[in-house]
Design a protein around this motif. Structure first.
Motif: not given
Length: 107
Positions: A1-4, A28-33, A38-41
């Motif tokens: 969740m820190q990334a979000a 980059y993968q997290w950013h795309q997701v 959103g955060v839930q993803a």
């Protein structure tokens, strides 16, 4: 969740990677997701596990099969079910292949 939280602050993936000590590829993968869902993803879905290849009926039938003991299936030198023996019996009885470590995770 820190990334979000960092993405919401408009921090770019390379900086997120640096701050969270992960690869840029992961960031980059997290950013795309995150952008897509959103955060839930980004929420963890827990550890991944392979789906059991035996049906519930087959597992029940196999449990009864194991109760006969190893000697009933040709292992007469001792009376211990090992993971290797369990994997072998599954293969012979149900024509489904399990690794030794996979056989230890059946339950």
């Amino acid at each position: 969740m820190q990334a979000a939280e960092l993405f919401e602050q408009k921090i770019k993936p390379p900086e997120v990677a640096r701050r969270l000590r992960v690869s840029a590829k992961s960031a980059y993968q997290w950013h795309q997701v995150w952008r897509d869902g959103g955060v839930q993803a980004l929420a963890s879905r827990g550890p991944s596990r392979s789906r059991c290849r035996l049906s519930p009926w087959s597992l029940e039938k196999f449990a009864a099969h194991l109760e006969e003991g190893p000697a009933g299936h040709g292992w007469v030198e001792d009376h211990v079910w090992t993971a290797s023996r369990v994997a072998t019996r599954i293969s012979r009885k149900f024509h489904v292949t399990y690794s030794v470590s996979g056989a230890t995770r059946l339950g």
